[in-house]
Design an enzyme around this catalytic site. Structure first.
Site, mmCIF file in Angstrom:
data_model
loop_
_atom_site.group_PDB
_atom_site.id
_atom_site.type_symbol
_atom_site.label_atom_id
_atom_site.label_comp_id
_atom_site.label_asym_id
_atom_site.label_seq_id
_atom_site.Cartn_x
_atom_site.Cartn_y
_atom_site.Cartn_z
ATOM 1 N N SER A 4 39.414 0.690 61.282
ATOM 2 C CA SER A 4 38.549 1.861 61.325
ATOM 3 C C SER A 4 37.353 1.611 60.405
ATOM 4 C CB SER A 4 39.337 3.066 60.839
ATOM 5 O OG SER A 4 38.492 4.167 60.812
ATOM 6 N N GLY A 5 36.164 1.801 60.915
ATOM 7 C CA GLY A 5 34.949 1.599 60.108
ATOM 8 C C GLY A 5 34.411 0.188 60.165
ATOM 9 N N THR B 83 32.582 1.151 67.315
ATOM 10 C CA THR B 83 31.833 2.099 68.141
ATOM 11 C C THR B 83 30.368 1.695 68.223
ATOM 12 O OG1 THR B 83 33.384 3.798 67.502
ATOM 13 C CG2 THR B 83 31.323 4.548 68.428
ATOM 14 N N ASN C 10 35.409 6.020 57.403
ATOM 15 C CA ASN C 10 34.223 5.939 58.268
ATOM 16 C C ASN C 10 33.657 7.341 58.443
ATOM 17 O OD1 ASN C 10 32.413 5.585 60.333
ATOM 18 N ND2 ASN C 10 33.865 4.644 61.758
ATOM 19 N N SER D 26 34.112 8.371 62.355
ATOM 20 C CA SER D 26 35.302 7.688 62.860
ATOM 21 C C SER D 26 35.734 8.281 64.198
ATOM 22 C CB SER D 26 36.422 7.847 61.836
ATOM 23 O OG SER D 26 37.575 7.238 62.322
ATOM 24 N N SER D 27 35.958 7.389 65.169
ATOM 25 C CA SER D 27 36.411 7.877 66.482
ATOM 26 C C SER D 27 37.862 8.307 66.345
ATOM 27 C CB SER D 27 36.316 6.778 67.522
ATOM 28 O OG SER D 27 35.165 6.019 67.313
ATOM 29 N N GLY E 32 40.521 2.215 65.412
ATOM 30 C CA GLY E 32 40.961 0.989 64.743
ATOM 31 C C GLY E 32 42.209 1.200 63.914
ATOM 32 N N GLU F 67 44.491 1.729 61.009
ATOM 33 C CA GLU F 67 44.176 2.418 59.765
ATOM 34 C C GLU F 67 45.417 2.713 58.915
ATOM 35 O OE1 GLU F 67 43.348 6.845 61.666
ATOM 36 O OE2 GLU F 67 41.686 5.479 61.294
HETATM 37 N N1 LIG Z 1 25.698 -3.121 63.632
HETATM 38 C C1 LIG Z 1 25.580 -2.152 62.732
HETATM 39 N N2 LIG Z 1 24.389 -1.957 62.135
HETATM 40 C C2 LIG Z 1 24.250 -0.989 61.227
HETATM 41 N N3 LIG Z 1 25.243 -0.159 60.849
HETATM 42 C C3 LIG Z 1 26.458 -0.312 61.405
HETATM 43 C C4 LIG Z 1 26.675 -1.309 62.384
HETATM 44 N N4 LIG Z 1 27.965 -1.212 62.779
HETATM 45 C C5 LIG Z 1 28.503 -0.201 62.087
HETATM 46 N N5 LIG Z 1 27.608 0.350 61.264
HETATM 47 C C6 LIG Z 1 27.823 1.489 60.344
HETATM 48 O O1 LIG Z 1 29.196 1.603 60.126
HETATM 49 C C7 LIG Z 1 29.651 2.888 60.493
HETATM 50 C C8 LIG Z 1 31.016 2.785 61.150
HETATM 51 O O2 LIG Z 1 30.927 2.078 62.336
HETATM 52 P P1 LIG Z 1 31.769 2.486 63.592
HETATM 53 O O3 LIG Z 1 31.252 1.687 64.716
HETATM 54 O O4 LIG Z 1 31.802 3.929 63.745
HETATM 55 O O5 LIG Z 1 33.189 1.971 63.187
HETATM 56 P P2 LIG Z 1 34.534 2.017 64.004
HETATM 57 O O6 LIG Z 1 34.211 2.538 65.345
HETATM 58 O O7 LIG Z 1 34.991 0.615 64.037
HETATM 59 O O8 LIG Z 1 35.438 2.874 63.269
HETATM 60 C C9 LIG Z 1 28.618 3.408 61.451
HETATM 61 O O9 LIG Z 1 28.552 4.789 61.403
HETATM 62 C C10 LIG Z 1 27.335 2.776 60.932
HETATM 63 O O10 LIG Z 1 26.827 3.547 59.905
HETATM 64 MG MG LIG Z 2 34.848 4.168 66.272
#
Ligand SMILES: Nc1ncnc2c1ncn2[C@@H]1O[C@H](COP(=O)(O)OP(=O)(O)O)[C@@H](O)[C@H]1O
Ligand SMILES: [Mg+2]
Length: 1002
Positions: A107-108, A112, A157, A160-161, A385, A387
């Site tokens: 997660s984070g 996404t 996060n 977080s989804s 993810g 967690e």
């Molecule tokens: N490629 C990226 N560029 C900039 N910031 C990112 C990137 N990927 C993730 N982040 C930051 O990290 C945070 C969490 O990413 P997210 O995709 O929501 O994580 P996950 O879905 O794996 O839990 C996002 O809200 C964003 O702020």
């Molecule tokens: Mg996500």
């Protein structure tokens, strides 16, 4: 440690871990770190992309970057998520292979974000056009809608989804998106009523309170104050860098683009408001006569407003919070709810309302983006993810189980199956060890924890979380990945870090301790029937639709499937779906636990690299082959690169590939021959092949174009040549003659017309030519006819009707005209001939004609009569005085007067008689007196004339045709013949006979 620089210029560290020398965990992490420090967040392991969350925005996703990566080979540019997206998209478009993008990580870690980058890249490079753009927009805008309702701030996060999402983007044969379909997996609905410290409820609650207009809030009976709502945690209601009000507008806009109608949006927000308000309903105990406590709603204001918003009957809802009706077969038992049960019922209702609304949203979005015919599919999986929280409950258990399954599919496809395939294909191979988490999956599903939980939930008798844990202790205690205080062998009795009400699973990604509390309840996922029935009765179409089981007509006493088994089934379907597609992996890594930029925690990354099995991945990739393909397919794809195999190779496919590779001089260490497949070690070899193929296809296309153009222009040339000959011949024929000057000019017109004609439409051109020819003929026709008639004029035969001469026709095509002209001419000259006759002559010819009609070909003596003119008056009665008496006897106009031989029927003697035929009667005189009455038999030299005149006279006088029997021979029936006049041809033959009075026998 020395990190070998890549072949590519300006590469920080090593772009592809496969090239990392020496390969160790340390060098691996260092390489990642070095790249991360230089803002290079993507690194390859072969075709797998390792992505490290930068936690800051980088300038690497601009439209210029999209263009840079578009249609470029995977290894041509520095590692990027766009390269993977491009590779997947091109493979889908050009090779018809369904793709899936598997994004995994904690997660984070950036899953996404990665999924959105993939989608936006594909949207940017695929087809354009109003319709396609609308589809793209709808697909992309489904993200903010689902994120608002399904994402929340967690400690890991800020976005977080809290649900799993798999989206199939569907394309047509050209690679243009047509639409898609989204599958959602188990929303973490417990968050609706309670959030861990430092976390928030779902974004939409905060967005609506911050961003809605006053008017809208009034309508929803909400207040712009988070603290008024029990369901909203207050300590972290604001998230740094997040503007809920702005996001609310984005979401509303996205909803509009996706296709939500205004009334639907309104209904959705009413449900959200109702959920928020449900949290504010409080209960107080009220003692009843039976000594039990019954819960009563403290302040009914909130309830009233909920009911006004949702059209629910207040008394029905109130009762549903105080009583519970149990139904078993025909019996209904009503029990009162105590305060705790009422709170439980309230929260259950709020969770159900919200999670059902979420599923409805997904269904509604799918309705907007659904496709009827799909050709190719690209699936993007962004699932919650792995967690580990302080308190992990049923939801984390489910989420982590899902991640185990994803890790399993990764292992299956990249580590296990690949190695097994080498063995199967007789490729020399040294096995590479890796941890296979199948054992953990087995612990959870099949005969494991989920099955135990279901068994416990379905079992009669008292079922609690503790009885469930006991069961686990019995069944799973000896499992190496399961730990609990009460396990049989008491291994963990001394482990005080493991409370009694917990169990611990050693996941592939780490140990997670789960609180058993709530497992049974959440798995049961039961909503009191009274509540679902109250919802179904709502005068609110959306809420009614969310609780179909509340319809009394559809009461189903069977238990619905448990949450765990539903999830297991949908994950199994997902895995099956993914296995049918070509996988593309993005392995997301979280660099630190602080959501901070520029911090790279070696230990944290190392932990993830380990459990993700990335090093093993590199090892397999290094020792293995980047590419494998059945000989047939390989030959089919590259056969144009070699003369012997193009266009057809007749022989075994493997031999064809051997010939091909030899011809292309690919170093032998670059590939191996398997039993049924060719294995190519280095992806660059593959790209070289692809480049050569691309070049060759262009050459072939040029060749085809060349031949086609040659054919086209030659056809055109031949057509023009033919046309030119036709025109020139006509031209030559007529141009020299002055009188055909017009034709000359028209021919020139035609010629230039054809020259100017676009001959690539050769068929039409031919048609035009024929039409022109016909038109020309019409033009010539006049000339012809003039010429023809002028010639005919000089060759005309005489005007005699019996002249048989007629000039020969000058042209075959005038045959019928010529015949017709002959006929007309003949009729004309006959008329001319007839016009010369006097009336007298006309009468004679009329009689002659009558005679011809009567006797021609019927009487032998007729032809002799043709030359004799009909005189009629052979006796000159009026002139000769000796006939005075005869003349006086007949007063009428006499048409015949002559001497005939009367034959005596008795003795056959012949007596000369004078025969007079006036207009109305018939006289026969013997001497000067009448020759007697009755029938006569006589002969005359002018028989034909007499009979004809007699016939004409009878016809004109009586309007009746005289019956004339004609024969050359007669039998004589004298005895029965009675008074009749009979002209007779011969007497001497004695065969003539006499007909009745109105009949003449001849
Ligand atoms: N490629 C990226 N560029 C900039 N910031 C990112 C990137 N990927 C993730 N982040 C930051 O990290 C945070 C969490 O990413 P997210 O995709 O929501 O994580 P996950 O879905 O794996 O839990 C996002 O809200 C964003 O702020
Ligand atoms: Mg996500």
């Amino acid at each position: 440690m020395e990190v070998k620089t890549s072949l590519l210029d300006n590469m920080i560290g090593v772009g592809d871990m496969v090239l990392l020398e020496p390969l160790s965990e340390e060098s691996f992490i260092n390489n990642l770190k070095k790249r991360f420090d230089h803002s290079e967040i993507y690194t390859y392991i072969g075709s797998v992309v390792v992505s490290i969350n930068p936690y800051r925005s980088l300038p690497i996703y601009s439209p210029e970057k999209v263009e840079e990566y578009r249609n470029r080979n995977f290894y041509e540019l520095s590692p990027h998520i766009f390269a993977l997206s491009d590779e997947a998209y091109r493979s889908l478009r050009d090779q018809d292979k369904d793709q899936c993008i598997l994004i995994t990580g904690e997660s984070g870690a950036g899953k996404t974000e990665a999924s959105k980058l993939v989608m936006s890249y594909v949207a940017a490079v695929c087809g354009k056009g109003a319709e396609v753009n609308q589809v793209k927009e709808q697909l992309l805008q489904s993200n903010p809608v689902l994120e608002a309702f399904g994402n929340a701030k967690t400690v890991r996060n800020d976005n977080s989804s809290r649900f799993g999402k798999y989206m199939d983007i569907e394309f047509d044969f050209k690679g243009d998106p047509l639409g898609g379909v989204i599958s959602n997996y188990l929303l973490e609905k417990s968050r609706v009523v309670k959030q861990p410290r430092g976390e928030r409820n779902f974004h939409i609650f905060y967005q609506i309170l911050s961003g809605a207009t006053e008017d809208m809030l009034n309508k929803l009976k909400l207040q712009r104050d988070f603290s008024r709502y029990n369901y909203l945690s207050l300590d972290s209601s604001r998230v740094n860098g997040v503007d809920d009000a702005v996001n609310f507008r984005t979401v509303r806009n996205a909803m509009q683009i996706v296709g939500f109608m205004d009334h639907e949006t309104q209904s959705i927000f009413e449900v959200i408001a109702a959920v928020l308000k449900l949290g504010n309903i409080e209960f107080k105990p009220e003692s009843r006569v039976n000594g039990l406590d019954e819960s009563k709603i403290k302040d009914k204001n909130e309830l009233k407003e909920i009911c006004e918003l949702t059209g629910i009957d207040q008394s029905v809802l109130e009762r549903a919070f105080s009583f519970r009706t149990l139904e078993a077969k025909q019996e209904k038992v009503s029990t009162t709810l105590n305060v705790a049960q009422a709170y439980y019922a309230r929260d259950a209702l709020a969770k159900n309302l919200y999670s059902r609304l979420f599923s409805w949203l997904v269904t509604r979005i799918n309705e907007s983006i659904k496709v009827i015919f799909l050709y190719k599919v690209m699936g993007v999986l962004d699932i919650y993810g792995f967690e580990i929280f302080e308190d992990n409950s049923f939801e984390q258990f489910i989420i982590n189980y899902c991640n185990e399954k994803l890790q399993q599919i990764f292992i299956e496809l990249t580590l296990k199956e690949e190695q097994e395939e080498y063995i199967r294909e007789d490729i020399e191979w040294t096995h590479i060890e890796y941890f296979n988490n199948a054992i953990i999956c087995d612990l959870i599903e099949n005969t494991g924890i989920l099955a135990m939980l279901d068994e416990e939930c379905l079992r009669p008798g008292t079922v609690t979380d503790d009885t469930f844990l006991e069961k686990l202790n019995q069944v799973c205690a000896t499992h190496q990945h399961f730990e609990s205080r009460m396990s049989k062998c008491s291994r963990f009795l001394n482990d005080t870090s493991l409370p009694h009400s917990c169990f611990r699973i050693q996941h592939y990604a780490g140990k997670v301790m789960y609180q058993v509390e709530g497992f049974v309840d959440k798995n049961n996922d039961l909503l009191y029937r009274d509540l679902s029935q109250a919802m179904w009765k709502a005068n609110h179409s959306l809420i009614k639709a969310l609780f179909p089981e509340g319809n009394p007509a559809k009461i189903n006493l069977k238990r619905p499937p448990t949450a765990g088994s539903q999830f297991k089934a949908s994950v199994a379907t997902l895995m099956k779906n993914l296995q049918t597609k070509n996988p593309n992996y993005i392995r997301c890594i979280k660099p630190n636990d602080k959501k901070a930029a520029h911090i790279f925690s070696d230990a944290l990354v190392c932990h993830q690299v380990r459990y993700l099995g990335l090093l093993e991945n590199v090892r397999v990739r290094r020792a293995g082959y980047a590419f494998r393909q059945p000989y047939e397919l390989c030959l089919e794809r590259y056969k144009m690169l070699c003369k012997q195999t193009w266009p057809h190779w007749r022989g075994p496919a493997r031999a064809g590939v051997e010939v091909l590779f030899n011809e292309l001089e690919i170093p032998v260490e670059e590939y191996s021959y398997g039993r049924s497949k060719i294995f190519i070690r280095n992806p660059r070899t593959l790209f070289k092949l692809e480049d050569l193929r691309k070049q060759r296809l262009e050459d072939l296309a040029t060749l085809i174009q060349k031949i086609y153009r040659g054919w086209k222009y030659r056809t055109r040339f031949l057509l023009m040549k033919k046309s030119q000959i036709v025109i020139a011949s006509w031209y030559r024929r007529y141009a020299q003659q002055k009188k055909y000057q017009k034709i000359k000019s028209s021919s020139i017109v035609v010629q230039s017309y054809i020259r100017g004609w676009k001959v690539n439409r050769s068929v039409s051109c031919m048609r035009i030519l024929i039409i022109l020819q016909l038109n020309k003929n019409i033009y010539y026709w006049r000339e012809f006819m003039q010429k023809y008639f002028l010639e005919m004029k000089s060759k005309m035969p005489s005007l005699s009707p019996i002249d048989k001469n007629w000039p020969a026709r000058p042209y075959l095509f005038l045959d019928s005209t010529h015949k017709e002209l002959k006929r007309i001419f003949h009729l004309w000259r006959c008329k001319k001939y007839r016009d010369q006759f006097t009336d007298q002559q006309k009468l004679i010819y009329e009689e002659k004609l009558e005679a011809s009609e009567l006797f021609k070909d019927k009487k032998a003596l007729y032809p002799a009569s043709v030359g004799q003119p009909f005189h009629g008056a052979y006796l000159e009665i009026s002139k000769n005085p000796k006939y005075k008496k005869l003349k006086d006897a007949v007063e009428e106009k006499i048409i015949i007067a002559e001497v005939v031989n009367k034959i005596n029927r008795a003795n056959g003697k012949v007596i000369k008689c004078h025969c007079l035929i006036p207009k109305v009667s018939f006289f026969l005189f013997q001497g000067s007196g009448a020759a007697g009455k009755g029938d006569f038999l006589f002969s005359s030299d002018h028989l034909i004339e007499m009979a004809t005149k007699l016939y004409r006279t009878t016809l004109s006088q009586t309007k009746q045709k005289l019956n004339i029997e004609i024969s050359d021979e007669y039998a004589i029936f004298l005895s029965f013949l009675k008074g009749c006049v009979l002209p007779c041809s011969r007497l001497s033959d004695g065969k003539n006979c006499f007909p009745g009075p109105s009949q003449v026998w001849l």
